[in-house]
Design an enzyme around this catalytic site. Structure first.
Site, PDB file in Angstrom:
ATOM      1  N   HIS A 238     -43.168  41.419 -25.589  1.00  0.00           N
ATOM      2  CA  HIS A 238     -41.993  42.043 -24.984  1.00  0.00           C
ATOM      3  C   HIS A 238     -41.312  42.828 -26.094  1.00  0.00           C
ATOM      4  CE1 HIS A 238     -38.256  42.624 -22.886  1.00  0.00           C
ATOM      5  NE2 HIS A 238     -38.720  42.013 -21.812  1.00  0.00           N
ATOM      6  N   ARG A 260     -33.600  48.215 -20.653  1.00  0.00           N
ATOM      7  CA  ARG A 260     -34.263  49.513 -20.823  1.00  0.00           C
ATOM      8  C   ARG A 260     -34.375  50.224 -19.485  1.00  0.00           C
ATOM      9  NH1 ARG A 260     -39.457  49.107 -21.989  1.00  0.00           N
ATOM     10  NH2 ARG A 260     -39.515  46.871 -21.695  1.00  0.00           N
TER      11      ARG A 260
END
Ligand SMILES: Cc1cc2nc3c(=O)[nH]c(=O)nc-3n(C[C@H](O)[C@H](O)[C@H](O)COP(=O)(O)OP(=O)(O)OC[C@H]3O[C@@H](n4cnc5c(N)ncnc54)[C@H](O)[C@@H]3O)c2cc1C
Length: 578
Positions: A238, A260
């Site tokens: 991640h 994001r």
């Protein structure tokens, strides 16, 4: 050695989304069956389903479709997924989300018109991630736990660690050997069917997100039983693990994808936005791409004080960020960072394991009587798991396993078998091994493993590094085998369990490195700097790892494109436009 023997019809190893769904479905399918769930920790408090932040992918909106979710999954997985498994995942997720709401009692966030809100997740063409704020897993696991508590017939063995799957002398599966963590006593549970749902968990990397109880035990047990494991090179990093400084386990914990997805920016140490140098999708590129971009910035030395990069959310408005990402904002504040209004240091972190036990759509493995679901299973995600497809995977296939096992017992009538005494004896000796050794510094051994895996088998790999990594893993295993635990008592001996964790992690680390060495191309989460090209998609293959007397054998098998071939799409409008 005293080993208590228990008997059950269905034995479920692991109590995450997969294990609990399996228990509920199996109980519903046949309430007369005796079901036992086993958890290394406490029910509802352990495993990663509880840690799910962002949410659950499901195609509910009229503008979305199962086909679109499927294509995102296949393209995200770089054409390596087992397509029938991926199709089952995306199509059954719809039924499962309704079940979670209407039968299990979960509340998810809604739009003003009452429909379920879908948030944006990177790498997807539609905002389909259903959630409860940014702490979705707590809602899911708490409600599942209550449902299981409400069914007295489901027996619970909490703080019990499975150490081995034990065959009968005729090679059929007899059950599993457990350690009662509290007393340190051994228990053998004889079962007609066993579900492996221990949730993988790549916790052998310096930075990692999964819960501490996960140490690849399920895959290590399956490997020793002789089961083939698929896609073992595919470790998902991640991109945004919290970098809270050294000597804190908060470092590595994930800051969710929605940051994001909703417009967060990544900046290097000099506060320059850098994703434009790597991918036109910028911060919304898939996890593998963003992780490699951050890794490249780190290797180039363009880092923050603690050696990572920054995530910046403040341009979206601190109030909005604080409202939409309350859990993340609180977590950062606890570590001294202001996510809503300032900059937070992040680093790629090992998050999810796409590899695992090979299984059918009905969760059956090659070992009759052994089923697998959740992160222990492989094939659905191929080279990359989409954020939001993890909890969908565990609940979808956990439920399927719960439907299938009672039917399998009814038709196959396997009955209960005695464990092979020789295998049981070997496994007992193996589990007790550290008590026969001189005590040593287990933490130093762990640090070595974390570093070798991070440096040599991590985000970017090459032949020389992988060979170095394999040599390092051999040395670490030898050191581990010579390292004992100081306290000879077995009750609640956490050092003993740390030792056992490290044994599983070391064994599976070796398989990851071998599979990574075998894959001489770059797909999704697996990137070889000496073979940066993805290879021909039409002749894609996947790795299959087996334990042999000589060590780990890695075979290659072709991907069968049952639903869609590379270059094609199931999306009618897109196909018409091309
Ligand atoms: C921080 C974080 C955030 C995440 N966010 C998302 C997200 O937003 N969306 C998404 O889709 N996915 C997300 N994931 C991934 C998701 O959590 C997993 O894909 C999913 O929950 C795995 O479910 P599972 O049932 O397979 O395993 P888990 O939920 O991890 O359960 C494993 C169980 O097995 C038990 N166990 C382990 N070893 C043994 C043993 N030897 N004996 C007995 N029991 C054992 C554990 O104690 C636990 O009960 C996230 C993961 C993390 C770590």
């Amino acid at each position: 050695m005293n080993v208590e023997h228990l008997k059950t019809d269905i034995l479920i190893l692991g109590t995450g989304g997969a294990g609990l769904f399996a228990a509920l479905h199996a109980h519903k399918a046949n309430p007369d069956l005796d079901i036992t769930i086993v958890s290394k920790g406490l029910l509802g408090k352990c495993g990663c389903t509880r840690m799910v932040q962002g949410g659950y992918n499901v195609a509910l909106n009229p503008g979305d479709s199962v086909e679109r979710h499927f294509m995102d999954t296949i393209e995200g997985g770089k054409w390596l997924p087992h397509q029938a498994l991926a199709w089952t995942l995306v199509s059954t997720a719809i039924e499962r989300i309704h079940e979670l709401e209407n039968e299990i009692g979960c509340f998810f966030d809604r739009n003003a018109d009452g429909t379920l809100h879908g948030k944006a997740f990177a790498g997807q063409t539609f905002d389909r991630t259903v959630h409860k704020g940014d702490l979705t897993g707590i809602e899911i696991i708490n409600r599942l736990m209550e449902q299981v508590w409400a069914r007295a017939a489901i027996r619970r063995l909490e703080e019990h660690r499975a150490v081995a799957l034990i065959p009968a002398t005729d090679g059929t599966l007899a059950g599993a050997l457990l350690i009662d963590v509290r007393s340190g006593e051994f228990r053998f549970v004889s079962a007609q069917a066993v579900l492996l749902a221990t949730g993988g968990g790549p916790t052998m990397y310096r930075y990692h997100t999964p819960s501490g109880d996960k140490s690849m035990d399920g895959l290590a047990m399956a490997l020793r039983l002789g089961l083939p494991l698929r896609d073992m090179e595919m470790v998902q990093f991640h991109p945004t693990g919290l970098l809270a400084g050294p000597d804190t386990r908060m470092t590595g914990t994930v800051l969710e994808e929605g940051l994001r997805g909703s417009g967060g920016h990544l900046l290097d140490g000099a506060q320059r936005r850098f994703m434009g140098d790597y991918d036109p999708k910028l911060e919304r590129a898939t996890r593998d791409v963003v992780s490699r971009a951050i890794d490249a910035e780190m290797r180039a030395g363009r880092t923050t004080r603690n050696g990572g990069v920054y995530i910046k959310m403040s341009h979206l408005g601190p109030e909005r960020v604080a409202k939409e990402f309350k859990g993340m904002v609180d977590r950062c504040r606890d570590c001294g960072f202001d996510l809503a209004g300032g900059l937070v240091e992040v680093v790629p972190t090992a998050h999810y394991f796409m590899g695992g036990v090979i299984c059918e759509v009905n969760t059956a493995t090659v070992q009759p009587g052994l089923f697998v679901a959740g992160e222990d299973a492989s094939g659905m995600h191929g080279a990359n798991r989409l954020g939001g497809n993890g909890v969908a995977n565990s609940t979808v296939f956990g439920g399927i396993a719960g439907d299938v096992m009672p039917r399998w017992i009814a038709t196959e009538k396997p009955g209960h078998r005695d464990p092979d005494p020789q295998v049981l004896g070997v496994e007992l000796v193996r589990a007790l091994h550290p008590f026969g050794q001189k005590s040593g510094d287990l933490n130093a051994v762990r640090e070595k493993l974390l570093n070798v895996m991070w440096d040599d088998v991590g985000v970017v790999r090459d032949r020389a590094g992988l060979q170095r990594g394999l040599a390092g893993i051999d040395a670490i295993e030898a050191e581990l085998l010579a390292t004992g635990v100081a306290d000879a008592g077995r009750h609640f001996n956490v050092t003993w369990h740390d030792w056992l964790n490290l044994r599983s992690l070391t064994e599976i680390s070796r398989v990851i490195a071998h599979a990574a060495l075998k894959r001489e191309n770059s797909r999704g989460a697996h990137f070889r700097s000496d073979f940066p090209e993805p290879g021909d998609l039409a002749t894609s293959w996947f790795t299959v790892a087996r334990q042999t007397p000589g060590g780990i054998d890695i075979g290659l098998e072709p991907v069968v494109f049952t639903h869609v071939k590379p270059g094609e799409t199931l999306l009618r409008d897109q196909a018409a436009a091309e």
